[in-house]
Design an enzyme around this catalytic site. Structure first.
Site, PDB file in Angstrom:
ATOM      1  N   ASP A 111       4.952   0.324   3.469  1.00  0.00           N
ATOM      2  CA  ASP A 111       6.419   0.544   3.814  1.00  0.00           C
ATOM      3  C   ASP A 111       6.832   0.777   2.116  1.00  0.00           C
ATOM      4  O   ASP A 111       7.299  -0.215   1.686  1.00  0.00           O
ATOM      5  CB  ASP A 111       7.066  -0.532   4.679  1.00  0.00           C
ATOM      6  N   HIS A 112       7.534   2.142   2.012  1.00  0.00           N
ATOM      7  CA  HIS A 112       7.915   2.091   0.555  1.00  0.00           C
ATOM      8  C   HIS A 112       9.251   1.402   0.109  1.00  0.00           C
ATOM      9  O   HIS A 112       9.488   1.238  -0.850  1.00  0.00           O
ATOM     10  CB  HIS A 112       8.028   3.489   0.152  1.00  0.00           C
ATOM     11  N   HIS A 115      11.651   0.847   7.647  1.00  0.00           N
ATOM     12  CA  HIS A 115      12.245   0.336   6.658  1.00  0.00           C
ATOM     13  C   HIS A 115      13.478  -0.484   7.093  1.00  0.00           C
ATOM     14  O   HIS A 115      13.799  -1.577   6.256  1.00  0.00           O
ATOM     15  CB  HIS A 115      12.995   1.720   5.885  1.00  0.00           C
TER      16      HIS A 115
END
Ligand code: BG6
Length: 510
Positions: free
Chosen positions: A195-196, A259
């Site tokens: 999950d950047h 996010h």
């Protein structure tokens, strides 16, 4: 043994990742050229990459090693955070290879195994990081292909890990099925679900802000906090052919399930007992388990607003509405915007709503978390003006990364009048350098065996449980909540303002 955790140490003392080969599945896709290779290049520029690191791009298109390298070089010149140095690139690119195969072709994995062995002979070291940047339907195919060729089994004393890009399923059932395949092929401790947002410096700093300062934690609860807002605004639409994917996903699956809920968890979690990956993830999962479920579709309608943008103006240019965008169905019922009132049923947060808003074609790109404290119990100053005197702590995730605190101050002069002022910390001025890209941090961590900033199986599944209730109300109930609209380039639909107005609150102006 659990890997050492960088939250505990100085970056300077952090262990360098061991030599390994990174195999990128879906290497002709956008992510490889735009994010992954520039991230590895920048880690190399910072002197943190094992010099023998090899990269193998695995994809279906016909390409030579040379043409692959040339494409990557052209993109790196455009997007690299630290610029592009010809000399560094020349040595970096020698370690990049291309392997053409269909994902379904068993022989493609056998020949990959032979290539990896030959790279090991040339000093790659025997560790392997398999990065799955493929369309979700190929996740199981690639995982099983790796297993059939024995590539999921590390050589003695070495490791084999799988990094899996989002979207991780489209609902709980598909995520569960995918997790099942993952667990048949790789151990959970060797699985890294990306999950950047967790790789963003400012998201990581939330824990440091909360647990590294004695000042905030005592007031971080429902006795002192009135509500929390999390905004993730984007000023783009469906450019670059994204519509095909996006119209099937929608903003809830694309942004909220991952996010936004990650930001909720980092803001709401209890202090972990230690800073190990599982110590932190245990606390995060507890937040998801405490999210108040929706009773029915009417409850979803009361707490969630969905919307699409209509024709409007962005950056001074006229832009099409969502349904007129490339690859979007003209009668699409996919949301490009969502606003949600989340209630967290636990001791710390009872009665403190978390309001989330996220969408495309809003006036600017900005992600922030704002903590709105309660007003002083007794009004002494500016009486009768109705002015909002509450303190607000704003964590700016991006851009203009920083933290600010809104306080009241006396206006100079004989009268005792107060005005809001801002105490501001900016990363760029305090640290004097740009933050590394999220993918740099995440690739380094995956290579070093630190899973702290990756989503665990139960985390992903609990997040889907929450999202599924909303999706079901929208798409399966006999009386689905309405699809609202807002002109592109504005701050979302009036119904999202009404969501907060109903509680006597309003969205923060960014
Ligand atoms: C991705 C979503 O995960 O995040 C995109 O698929 C979105 O739709 C992007 O644009 C936003 O990322 P960032 O880092 O630019 O905020």
């Amino acid at each position: 043994m659990e890997a050492t955790n960088p939250f505990r140490e100085d970056l300077a003392t952090r262990t360098r990742p061991e030599p390994c080969t990174v195999v990128i599945f879906g290497a002709s896709g956008d992510l490889t050229g735009r994010k992954l290779i520039p991230a590895l290049y920048n880690i190399a520029a910072d002197g943190e990459l094992p010099p023998t690191l090899k990269v193998v791009g695995f994809a279906r298109r016909e390409k030579s090693h040379e043409s692959f390298r040339e494409e990557l070089e052209a993109m790196n010149r455009k997007v690299s955070r630290s610029g592009h140095n010809d000399q560094l690139w020349a040595s970096f690119q020698q370690n990049i290879f291309y392997h053409r195969s269909e994902f379904e072709d068993a022989e493609g994995y056998q020949s990959l195994a032979r290539l990896l062995d030959s790279l090991d002979d040339a000093g790659a070291g025997g560790n392997r990081l398999f990065y799955l940047s493929v369309a979700p339907e190929y996740f199981p195919i690639v995982l099983r292909g790796l297993a059939a060729a024995g590539l999921n089994q590390p050589k003695p004393g070495k490791w084999a890990r799988a990094v899996i890009e989002k979207p991780f399923g489209t609902d709980l059932a598909t995520a569960d099925a995918l997790n099942q395949v993952v667990s048949e092929t790789f151990k959970e401790s060797d699985t890294y679900r990306i999950d950047h947002y967790l790789g963003k410096e400012t998201a990581q700093n939330l824990m440091v802000l909360r647990f590294g300062n004695a000042l905030f934690e005592p007031v971080w609860n429902n006795r002192h906090i009135d509500h929390v807002q999390i905004t993730c605004a984007e000023n783009l639409g469906m450019e670059g052919g994204r519509g095909g994917y996006y119209d099937k996903a929608g903003c809830l699956r694309d942004m909220v399930q991952n996010h936004l809920l990650q930001l909720v968890m980092l803001t709401a979690m209890e202090p972990p007992a230690d800073l190990t990956a599982d110590g932190i993830r245990d606390e995060k999962v507890k937040v998801l388990k405490s999210l108040r479920p929706f009773k029915d579709a009417a409850d979803v309608a009361r707490n969630v607003v969905r919307a699409q943008y209509t024709t409007g103006t962005s950056g001074g240019k006229s832009v099409p509405g969502y349904r007129e965008e490339d690859r979007i169905a003209p009668d699409s019922m996919t949301e490009a915007y969502a606003a949600i009132r989340i209630n967290i049923d636990n001791w710390r947060w009872e009665g403190v709503p978390f309001y989330l808003r996220v969408g495309k074609q809003l006036p600017k790109k900005a992600t922030e978390i704002s903590i709105h404290f309660r007003k002083p119990p007794h009004v002494l100053f500016n009486r009768g003006t109705g002015e909002d005197s509450a303190n607000v702590l704003v964590v700016r995730i991006q851009p203009d990364e920083g933290i600010s605190l809104r306080i009241q101050s006396k206006i100079p002069g004989p009268a005792v009048r107060m005005e809001r002022v801002k105490m501001d910390f900016q990363y760029s001025t305090s640290f004097g350098k740009a933050s590394p890209e999220a993918y740099e941090r995440l690739l380094l961590d995956a290579m070093s065996g630190d899973a702290t900033l990756f989503a665990r199986r139960d985390e992903v599944e609990w997040a889907w449980r929450y999202i599924d209730q909303i999706e079901q109300a929208w798409h399966q109930s006999p009386e689905p909540p309405p699809m609202c609209s807002y002109p592109a380039g504005t701050w979302g639909p009036a119904e999202a303002d009404a969501l907060l107005a109903a509680d006597g609150r309003e969205w923060r102006r960014l």
